[in-house]
Structure formats: structure tokens, C-alpha cells
Write a protein that holds these residues in place. Structure first.
Motif, PDB file in Angstrom:
ATOM      1  N   MET A 156       0.847  -1.190   0.000  1.00  0.00           N
ATOM      2  CA  MET A 156       0.000   0.000   0.000  1.00  0.00           C
ATOM      3  C   MET A 156       0.887   1.246   0.000  1.00  0.00           C
ATOM      4  O   MET A 156       1.861   1.325   0.721  1.00  0.00           O
ATOM      5  N   PHE A 205       2.172   5.072   0.624  1.00  0.00           N
ATOM      6  CA  PHE A 205       2.119   6.008   1.739  1.00  0.00           C
ATOM      7  C   PHE A 205       2.638   7.351   1.269  1.00  0.00           C
ATOM      8  O   PHE A 205       3.330   7.443   0.256  1.00  0.00           O
ATOM      9  N   GLU A 206       2.276   8.399   2.008  1.00  0.00           N
ATOM     10  CA  GLU A 206       2.786   9.727   1.686  1.00  0.00           C
ATOM     11  C   GLU A 206       3.286  10.392   2.956  1.00  0.00           C
ATOM     12  O   GLU A 206       2.745  10.187   4.040  1.00  0.00           O
ATOM     13  N   ARG A 251       1.148   9.143   6.107  1.00  0.00           N
ATOM     14  CA  ARG A 251      -0.284   8.878   6.004  1.00  0.00           C
ATOM     15  C   ARG A 251      -0.534   7.783   4.988  1.00  0.00           C
ATOM     16  O   ARG A 251       0.019   7.798   3.885  1.00  0.00           O
ATOM     17  N   VAL A 252      -1.367   6.840   5.394  1.00  0.00           N
ATOM     18  CA  VAL A 252      -1.871   5.807   4.486  1.00  0.00           C
ATOM     19  C   VAL A 252      -3.388   5.942   4.542  1.00  0.00           C
ATOM     20  O   VAL A 252      -3.991   5.789   5.599  1.00  0.00           O
ATOM     21  N   ASN A 253      -3.974   6.265   3.392  1.00  0.00           N
ATOM     22  CA  ASN A 253      -5.385   6.652   3.339  1.00  0.00           C
ATOM     23  C   ASN A 253      -5.536   7.844   4.269  1.00  0.00           C
ATOM     24  O   ASN A 253      -4.892   8.843   4.078  1.00  0.00           O
ATOM     25  N   ASN A 254      -6.326   7.755   5.329  1.00  0.00           N
ATOM     26  CA  ASN A 254      -6.399   8.895   6.249  1.00  0.00           C
ATOM     27  C   ASN A 254      -5.846   8.536   7.620  1.00  0.00           C
ATOM     28  O   ASN A 254      -6.120   9.218   8.600  1.00  0.00           O
ATOM     29  N   GLU A 255      -5.069   7.478   7.678  1.00  0.00           N
ATOM     30  CA  GLU A 255      -4.495   7.028   8.947  1.00  0.00           C
ATOM     31  C   GLU A 255      -3.030   7.454   9.046  1.00  0.00           C
ATOM     32  O   GLU A 255      -2.262   7.297   8.098  1.00  0.00           O
ATOM     33  N   HIS A 277       2.663  -1.405   9.907  1.00  0.00           N
ATOM     34  CA  HIS A 277       3.225  -0.855   8.674  1.00  0.00           C
ATOM     35  C   HIS A 277       4.747  -0.941   8.599  1.00  0.00           C
ATOM     36  O   HIS A 277       5.361  -0.356   7.715  1.00  0.00           O
TER      37      HIS A 277
END
Length: 157
Positions: A1, A3-4, A56-60, A86
């Protein structure tokens, strides 16, 4: 997935605080100064001229790292952690790369960090980036028995 890495925003404070406290407490390293910094990152990190980055991954929020402004071109890499779910995805390495790039942009002469002998994986990562062990003489943390530093001269952006 995917991440940013994002710049801290106040809306993420609860996630930043709980993520770091879980990590510190899980390693037996949580101290009152940690709790203060985590509950008020604006006061302890941002207002004195530091920077705080989140992953952040999605909004987490699943990771964090801060650059604390010390003095005379010296910054401290601090409050770095990645959620257990993660780990092993290159997030910690990306955070260190991001912080070192930002430190170079800020014309840092040196980046320091305080750690613990308990955190073998983190120490290996710091070594990979060229951090060197130095004497621990000025740690604000009782549990920090390791100090490392990286000479940033010649690493301009």
C-alpha cells in the motif's frame, strides 16, 4: 500500500500522540518530557523552529519524525516511529531520507539524535545513513543511552 509523507497539521495531533506513546511505552522508554512533547507538538517542536512530518496511508497516520531546532545549525531527529502494522515497508527509511533532505535545505551543519540500545533496528538504520556514535553528555531523557550525529557539511540540497 502506498504512503505519503506530509507536514504535520493540528488535526492529526491525537494520532501522532497515540502512535508515539504506544511505541515508547511498548519499549519501556516513555518519560514525562515525551508525554509533554507529544501532547503539545506546536509548543515543543514547531514554535521553537522545528518541523514535524507524518506518514499517512489513506487517512491514517502510521508514522512520524521531527526535526527539532537546537542551535547554531544543529537539528535533532526525534519522535520517529512507525506503526507495527506498517513496519517493513520502507517507511522509516523514507522518513529519515525526508528529514535529511529537509535538514540540508535548512543548511543544517549537524543532525543529532538520542536513542536506546534497545532499538537495534533503528540504530542500524541510522548507521546506514552515516550517523556516528558519540558520547551521551546532554540527553534530556533518562532512557536515552545512545547519542549519534551526522555531519551535514557537504550535503547541500
Amino acid at each position: 500500500m502506498a504512503f505519503e509523507i506530509i507536514t504535520y497539521e493540528k488535526q492529526y495531533r491525537p494520532q501522532f500522540e497515540s502512535l508515539n506513546l504506544e511505541w515508547l511505552e511498548g519499549n519501556g522508554l516513555a518519560e514525562q518530557l515525551d508525554r509533554d512533547m507529544l501532547s503539545e507538538p506546536e509548543k515543543y517542536i514547531l514554535d521553537p523552529g522545528g518541523e514535524l512530518f507524518l506518514v499517512r496511508v489513506n487517512n491514517e497516520i502510521v508514522g512520524s519524525a521531527a526535526l527539532l531546532k537546537e542551535h547554531d545549525g544543529i537539528y535533532e531527529l526525534a519522535k520517529m516511529c512507525v506503526a507495527p502494522s506498517h513496519r517493513g515497508r520502507g517507511i522509516a527509511q523514507a522518513l529519515v531520507e525526508h528529514c535529511m533532505q529537509r535538514a540540508a535545505e535548512l543548511k543544517a551543519r549537524k543532525v543529532i539524535l538520542f536513542s536506546s540500545h534497545k532499538l537495534a533496528a533503528a540504530l542500524k538504520l541510522y548507521e546506514k545513513f552515516g550517523f556516528k556514535y558519540v558520547a551521551v553528555e546532554d540527553s534530556p531523557f533518562v532512557t536515552a543511552d545512545i547519542k549519534m550525529e551526522l555531519d551535514m557539511r557537504g550535503r547541500g540540497s
